[in-house]
Design a protein around this motif. Structure first.
Motif, PDB file in Angstrom:
ATOM      1  N   LYS A  59      28.537 -56.457  12.428  1.00 25.91           N
ATOM      2  CA  LYS A  59      29.609 -56.636  13.416  1.00 25.91           C
ATOM      3  C   LYS A  59      30.636 -57.648  12.903  1.00 25.91           C
ATOM      4  CE  LYS A  59      30.619 -57.848  18.232  1.00 25.91           C
ATOM      5  NZ  LYS A  59      31.986 -58.108  17.865  1.00 25.91           N
ATOM      6  N   LEU A  60      30.164 -58.745  12.335  1.00 29.22           N
ATOM      7  CA  LEU A  60      31.046 -59.747  11.751  1.00 29.22           C
ATOM      8  C   LEU A  60      31.898 -59.138  10.640  1.00 29.22           C
ATOM      9  CD1 LEU A  60      31.741 -62.888  11.500  1.00 29.22           C
ATOM     10  CD2 LEU A  60      30.036 -62.876   9.659  1.00 29.22           C
ATOM     11  N   PHE A  61      31.269 -58.356   9.766  1.00 25.03           N
ATOM     12  CA  PHE A  61      31.997 -57.714   8.672  1.00 25.03           C
ATOM     13  C   PHE A  61      33.074 -56.770   9.197  1.00 25.03           C
ATOM     14  CE2 PHE A  61      28.348 -57.946   5.294  1.00 25.03           C
ATOM     15  CZ  PHE A  61      28.499 -59.317   5.229  1.00 25.03           C
ATOM     16  N   VAL A  62      32.742 -55.973  10.188  1.00 26.39           N
ATOM     17  CA  VAL A  62      33.719 -55.036  10.762  1.00 26.39           C
ATOM     18  C   VAL A  62      34.846 -55.813  11.433  1.00 26.39           C
ATOM     19  CG1 VAL A  62      34.059 -53.250  12.522  1.00 26.39           C
ATOM     20  CG2 VAL A  62      32.073 -53.130  10.985  1.00 26.39           C
ATOM     21  N   ASP A  63      34.509 -56.838  12.193  1.00 23.80           N
ATOM     22  CA  ASP A  63      35.518 -57.650  12.883  1.00 23.80           C
ATOM     23  C   ASP A  63      36.481 -58.326  11.915  1.00 23.80           C
ATOM     24  OD1 ASP A  63      34.398 -56.927  15.308  1.00 23.80           O
ATOM     25  OD2 ASP A  63      33.401 -58.863  15.644  1.00 23.80           O
ATOM     26  N   HIS A  64      35.992 -58.704  10.725  1.00 23.94           N
ATOM     27  CA  HIS A  64      36.833 -59.381   9.733  1.00 23.94           C
ATOM     28  C   HIS A  64      37.457 -58.416   8.721  1.00 23.94           C
ATOM     29  CE1 HIS A  64      35.090 -63.086  11.303  1.00 23.94           C
ATOM     30  NE2 HIS A  64      36.026 -63.728  10.638  1.00 23.94           N
ATOM     31  N   GLY A  65      37.149 -57.132   8.824  1.00 27.30           N
ATOM     32  CA  GLY A  65      37.781 -56.135   7.962  1.00 27.30           C
ATOM     33  C   GLY A  65      37.187 -55.970   6.582  1.00 27.30           C
ATOM     34  N   VAL A  66      35.954 -56.453   6.355  1.00 28.49           N
ATOM     35  CA  VAL A  66      35.331 -56.262   5.042  1.00 28.49           C
ATOM     36  C   VAL A  66      34.435 -55.032   5.001  1.00 28.49           C
ATOM     37  CG1 VAL A  66      35.450 -58.678   4.383  1.00 28.49           C
ATOM     38  CG2 VAL A  66      33.396 -57.830   5.484  1.00 28.49           C
ATOM     39  N   ALA A  67      34.224 -54.413   6.152  1.00 28.69           N
ATOM     40  CA  ALA A  67      33.442 -53.171   6.239  1.00 28.69           C
ATOM     41  C   ALA A  67      33.996 -52.383   7.416  1.00 28.69           C
ATOM     42  CB  ALA A  67      31.963 -53.466   6.452  1.00 28.69           C
ATOM     43  N   ILE A  68      33.707 -51.106   7.404  1.00 23.56           N
ATOM     44  CA  ILE A  68      34.094 -50.267   8.541  1.00 23.56           C
ATOM     45  C   ILE A  68      32.858 -49.584   9.105  1.00 23.56           C
ATOM     46  CG2 ILE A  68      36.496 -49.893   7.871  1.00 23.56           C
ATOM     47  CD1 ILE A  68      35.697 -47.195   6.719  1.00 23.56           C
ATOM     48  N   CYS A  69      32.907 -49.361  10.393  1.00 25.59           N
ATOM     49  CA  CYS A  69      31.864 -48.609  11.078  1.00 25.59           C
ATOM     50  C   CYS A  69      32.408 -47.205  11.254  1.00 25.59           C
ATOM     51  CB  CYS A  69      31.554 -49.261  12.424  1.00 25.59           C
ATOM     52  SG  CYS A  69      30.295 -48.384  13.371  1.00 25.59           S
ATOM     53  N   ILE A  70      31.700 -46.226  10.713  1.00 27.91           N
ATOM     54  CA  ILE A  70      32.190 -44.857  10.812  1.00 27.91           C
ATOM     55  C   ILE A  70      31.336 -44.060  11.788  1.00 27.91           C
ATOM     56  CG2 ILE A  70      33.345 -44.831   8.573  1.00 27.91           C
ATOM     57  CD1 ILE A  70      30.968 -43.408   7.391  1.00 27.91           C
ATOM     58  N   GLY A  71      31.991 -43.284  12.592  1.00 30.50           N
ATOM     59  CA  GLY A  71      31.317 -42.515  13.629  1.00 30.50           C
ATOM     60  C   GLY A  71      31.175 -41.044  13.306  1.00 30.50           C
ATOM     61  N   ILE A  72      31.039 -40.708  12.049  1.00 28.04           N
ATOM     62  CA  ILE A  72      30.932 -39.307  11.644  1.00 28.04           C
ATOM     63  C   ILE A  72      29.561 -38.723  11.967  1.00 28.04           C
ATOM     64  CG2 ILE A  72      30.181 -39.767   9.273  1.00 28.04           C
ATOM     65  CD1 ILE A  72      32.107 -37.483   8.408  1.00 28.04           C
ATOM     66  N   ASP A  73      28.555 -39.586  12.085  1.00 31.61           N
ATOM     67  CA  ASP A  73      27.195 -39.164  12.416  1.00 31.61           C
ATOM     68  C   ASP A  73      27.010 -39.376  13.915  1.00 31.61           C
ATOM     69  OD1 ASP A  73      24.448 -38.941  12.839  1.00 31.61           O
ATOM     70  OD2 ASP A  73      23.886 -40.181  11.129  1.00 31.61           O
ATOM     71  N   GLU A  74      26.765 -38.304  14.647  1.00 32.40           N
ATOM     72  CA  GLU A  74      26.679 -38.371  16.105  1.00 32.40           C
ATOM     73  C   GLU A  74      25.504 -39.217  16.594  1.00 32.40           C
ATOM     74  OE1 GLU A  74      26.676 -35.408  14.397  1.00 32.40           O
ATOM     75  OE2 GLU A  74      28.775 -34.854  14.686  1.00 32.40           O
ATOM     76  N   LYS A  75      24.488 -39.403  15.761  1.00 31.19           N
ATOM     77  CA  LYS A  75      23.276 -40.103  16.179  1.00 31.19           C
ATOM     78  C   LYS A  75      23.274 -41.586  15.817  1.00 31.19           C
ATOM     79  CE  LYS A  75      20.610 -35.886  15.698  1.00 31.19           C
ATOM     80  NZ  LYS A  75      19.754 -35.139  14.801  1.00 31.19           N
ATOM     81  N   ASN A  76      23.962 -41.968  14.755  1.00 34.06           N
ATOM     82  CA  ASN A  76      23.897 -43.343  14.257  1.00 34.06           C
ATOM     83  C   ASN A  76      25.264 -43.834  13.808  1.00 34.06           C
ATOM     84  OD1 ASN A  76      20.904 -43.772  14.109  1.00 34.06           O
ATOM     85  ND2 ASN A  76      21.057 -41.999  12.764  1.00 34.06           N
ATOM     86  N   SER A  77      25.510 -45.112  14.017  1.00 36.26           N
ATOM     87  CA  SER A  77      26.675 -45.746  13.401  1.00 36.26           C
ATOM     88  C   SER A  77      26.335 -45.964  11.938  1.00 36.26           C
ATOM     89  CB  SER A  77      26.970 -47.089  14.060  1.00 36.26           C
ATOM     90  OG  SER A  77      27.391 -46.907  15.375  1.00 36.26           O
ATOM     91  N   ARG A  78      27.278 -45.686  11.099  1.00 32.02           N
ATOM     92  CA  ARG A  78      27.092 -45.882   9.662  1.00 32.02           C
ATOM     93  C   ARG A  78      28.153 -46.852   9.176  1.00 32.02           C
ATOM     94  NH1 ARG A  78      23.563 -42.886   7.035  1.00 32.02           N
ATOM     95  NH2 ARG A  78      22.452 -41.339   8.257  1.00 32.02           N
TER      96      ARG A  78
END
Length: 140
Positions: A59-78
């Motif tokens: 969550k910290l990484f996504v909030d700071h822009g060093v990683a992205i959370c992708i929603g391509i998988d309907e069952k899991n955040s990747r």
């Protein structure tokens, strides 16, 4: 100071053993892992690692822009450690997620005067391996 540590510091994230390990894993394993997959891969190396730490760090990484959370998988955040503009392809048979280079400029709206901060391009179908297996089974 190693490159992962410098990378995180450049985004205002204080490097810790756990954060360095998670970021290194994301950057060196381009499999778009789930938080649980990251935890399972790293818990042998870091005995004090908890699932909560992995989730909070991602969550910290996504909030700071060093990683992205992708929603391509309907069952899991990747999660993806590559934050440069690119598309994701998910195979409907094996579930593998592949990065694709794409000209994002051609997909931006015309005559739009706002500011676009994020773009996501998801494609789904059959990867080359699954498509070949399917075609070979049809031909036999």
């Amino acid at each position: 100071m190693n490159s992962t540590s410098q990378y995180l510091s450049g985004y205002g994230i204080r490097p810790s053993v756990q954060r360095l390990a998670i970021m290194h894993y994301l950057r060196s394993n381009r499999t778009h892992p789930t938080a649980d997959e990251i935890f399972d891969a790293l818990r042998k190396q870091i005995s004090t690692l908890s699932k909560t730490t992995v989730y909070n760090t991602l969550k910290l990484f996504v909030d700071h822009g060093v990683a992205i959370c992708i929603g391509i998988d309907e069952k899991n955040s990747r999660f993806d450690g590559c934050v440069e503009p690119h598309a994701h392809f998910r195979c409907k048979i094996c579930g593998r997620i592949i990065d694709l280079e794409i000209d994002t400029e051609q997909f931006l709206p015309k005559n739009f005067n706002g500011k676009i901060d994020e773009t996501y391009f998801f494609l789904k179908g059959l990867c080359e391996d699954c498509n070949n297996r399917k075609n070979n089974s049809l031909n036999t």
